[in-house]
Design an enzyme around this catalytic site. Structure first.
Site, PDB file in Angstrom:
ATOM      1  CB  THR A 226      -0.913  -0.187   1.355  1.00  9.88           C
ATOM      2  OG1 THR A 226      -1.781  -1.237   1.077  1.00  9.88           O
ATOM      3  CG2 THR A 226      -1.694   1.039   1.456  1.00  9.88           C
TER       4      THR A 226
ATOM      5  CG  ASN B 198      -4.923  -6.301  -0.390  1.00  3.48           C
ATOM      6  OD1 ASN B 198      -4.550  -5.517   0.642  1.00  3.48           O
ATOM      7  ND2 ASN B 198      -5.870  -7.514  -0.349  1.00  3.48           N
TER       8      ASN B 198
ATOM      9  CB  SER C 264      -9.410  -0.087   4.352  1.00  2.34           C
ATOM     10  OG  SER C 264      -8.006   0.356   4.365  1.00  2.34           O
TER      11      SER C 264
HETATM   12  N1  GLY Z   1      -5.589  -3.563   1.571  1.00  2.70           N
HETATM   13  C1  GLY Z   1      -4.911  -3.110   2.798  1.00  2.70           C
HETATM   14  C2  GLY Z   1      -5.915  -2.364   3.623  1.00  2.70           C
HETATM   15  O1  GLY Z   1      -6.756  -1.584   2.674  1.00  2.70           O
HETATM   16  O2  GLY Z   1      -5.831  -2.124   4.748  1.00  2.70           O
END
Ligand code: GLY
Length: 568
Positions: A379, A399, A450
């Site tokens: 990320t 992701n 998230s």
């Molecule tokens: N895909 C990692 C998050 O949104 O936490």
């Protein structure tokens, strides 16, 4: 504290190295840190930070620079920068108003609660991470257009053009990127029906030029047609063609229907500082606030930085916060998240009643609380502050590193595998080991939970810190540690970001830590208290800016990545 910061600033200015030509420094902290007079951008790649600052210099505000940085990251940082993913942008304008642009992906209309389970109810390995079915409907383009329509000063075309140029003419990959691209080569080849821009005949080497002509054409369509340049027309057709090839379910209607939303930020007071962060569908902000409120009553500074006692307290707070996340956090447009109760001091005091100063709580014995009585780790985060004092903390993701590694046919962008952030089966851990339940189950149109935690800190109504991090489940605990490193331990922003980190998330029931984060004395004591410890690779990658009372800005780029600070 300002005294400490100011004396450090004076020291940095006095010891400043000679300025490099591209960056007008008034001082250096360390290699990746700068102190500047006007505006600064800190992001995961030198190209995106440079582009962000070029927009500031043209008279754009922080939001303009953030939009240009986000599109640039989609080109120069395909590991996580994207137009095929989503994220959260926390904005604080110079008058103190805040806004959250939620451009998190959504589950396609053809999705269903048990779509990743076989007939016997077992999770089919890799379905939610490695296939066309793992993609949520992308939100980034709509999010950037919304941010621009609400706050933009320069024309949108001027903000996206540098990314187009970067994709068309290419840029030199860093050593780390060359390694990442090489180690992902087999996956790119296996999952795509054509040779993507990410695969060369020979292996990548530092300094090789990555050119992405198909992505440049898609960015041009977005430049020329706005939303329709992505969610309709050629780009949409390419994406749908790719979905059909791989039995994916994102439809034309899903693309047409996608809308980013503005949400109200959430905040708390911590030792006289106002901490502002993002609400669900990220669970990160609630966790950050819970950690601050659960630890606030204890004298962290007196207990000393990373002593066994301090680590134990923080770990126990983390255990409790992540247990709550598993039960209560989800998309607030679909489930009622007891946000207020989860962060109420009364509830959190109650939650810490079982805290034993001398002994670890077992996660087996600790379930979620009852707030009714009273959310490869790729990320990326970037922080921007302009000369007027407008600030942006934005975290964005596909992701996994390179998402699911599938390129949307001739559109040239990578697809996310964000569907894995849903709870694919109650109690079944996602790629970050996070477990969840009904609140985060899959429903058409719902946003997956998230952990992204873009955060802004104020002191006496004035902007003090802008920060955030990648790292999946470790994001809120990383942000928490950098915040207390500054607020409690008085570290400079550069040192606060560099300091070793540790993390606990209820399950798995162990403290993971970076090599330099916990010394052997503290480690022995923690084990005697009943904690398990596991050394791991880097935790998070924080890009932060601190604003001094005189308006100067110190921009700290985490040395754990190729992060880069630019300013003027
Ligand atoms: N895909 C990692 C998050 O949104 O936490």
């Amino acid at each position: 504290m300002y005294k400490i910061i100011n004396s450090l600033l004076v020291f940095f200015i006095l010891t400043a190295c000679s300025p490099k030509s591209e960056k007008k420094y008034v001082g250096f902290i360390e290699d990746q840190d700068i102190v500047v007079d006007s505006g600064a951008v800190v992001s995961a790649h030198p190209q995106s930070s440079r582009i962000g600052v070029s927009i500031l210099k043209k008279g754009g505000n922080a939001i303009d620079a953030a939009i240009a940085t986000e599109f640039a990251l989609a080109v120069c940082y395909p590991e996580a920068g994207n137009i095929g993913g989503g994220g959260f942008m926390l904005i604080r304008t110079s008058d103190g108003k805040t806004d959250v642009i939620d451009y998190r992906e959504k589950a396609p209309s053809g999705s269903s609660r048990d779509m990743y389970l076989d007939k016997s109810g077992n999770v089919i390995p890799g379905f939610s991470t490695d296939t066309h079915l793992s993609s949520g409907v992308p939100g980034t383009v709509d999010g950037m257009i919304k941010a621009h329509s609400k706050y933009g000063k320069l024309p949108f075309k001027e903000l996206i053009q540098p990314a187009i140029d970067l994709a068309e003419h290419g840029f030199p990959v860093t050593l780390r990127q060359a390694q990442d691209l090489n180690s992902n080569r087999k996956t790119f080849v296996e999952r795509n029906s054509f040779k993507t821009a990410f695969v060369k005949d020979s292996l990548w080497r530092e300094g090789d030029t990555l050119i992405q002509p198909a992505l440049a054409e898609t960015l041009k369509r977005i430049r020329d047609y706005g939303r329709d340049g992505f969610y309709a027309g050629k780009t949409a057709r390419y994406l749908i063609k790719e979905m059909k090839r791989g039995n994916g379910i994102i439809s034309e209607q899903d693309l047409m229907d996608y809308k980013s939303v503005s949400r109200q930020s959430i905040s708390t007071l911590y030792k006289g500082f106002k901490i502002i962060t993002v609400p669900p569908p990220s669970g990160g902000g609630i966790i950050l606030i819970q950690l601050l409120k659960m630890t606030e009553p204890y004298p962290l500074k007196e207990w000393r930085f990373h002593s066994a006692r301090s680590i134990h307290l923080i770990t126990e707070a983390e255990r409790r916060a992540f247990a709550d996340r598993s039960e209560y956090a989800g998309d607030p447009d679909f489930v009622e998240v007891p946000e207020k109760q989860l962060v109420s001091q009364k509830y959190l005091n109650e939650r810490m009643k079982s805290f034993n100063e001398n002994h670890a709580t077992s996660s087996l014995d600790l379930g979620p609380g009852s707030p009714e009585k009273y959310i490869s780790e790729e990320t990326t985060h970037y922080s921007v502050v302009d000369a007027m004092g407008n600030a942006v903390a934005a975290t964005t993701t596909l992701n996994n590193g390179f998402g699911n590694s599938i390129v949307a046919d001739s559109a040239g962008f990578l697809l996310n595998n964000e569907m894995d952030d849903f709870s694919v089966k109650p109690g079944f851990p996602n790629m970050y080991g996070l477990v969840g339940g009904e609140a985060n189950s899959i429903k058409p149109g719902k946003r997956m939970l998230s952990s992204m935690t873009p955060t802004i800190v104020e002191k006496n109504g004035k902007l003090l810190l802008v920060l955030g991090s990648p790292g999946g489940s470790t994001i809120p605990t990383t942000v928490f540690q950098v915040v207390i490193n500054v607020l409690d331990y008085g570290l400079s922003i550069g040192k606060a970001v560099d300091a070793g980190r540790f993390h606990h998330q209820w399950y798995p029931d162990w403290i993971s830590f970076e090599k330099n984060a916990i010394d052997s004395l503290a480690s022995d004591k923690l084990q005697k208290m009943g904690h398990s410890l596991k050394e791991r690779a880097a935790l998070g990658s924080v890009n932060a800016i601190m604003i001094f009372p005189d308006g100067k800005k110190a921009a700290a780029a985490d040395k754990r990545g190729n992060n880069s600070s630019y300013g003027y």
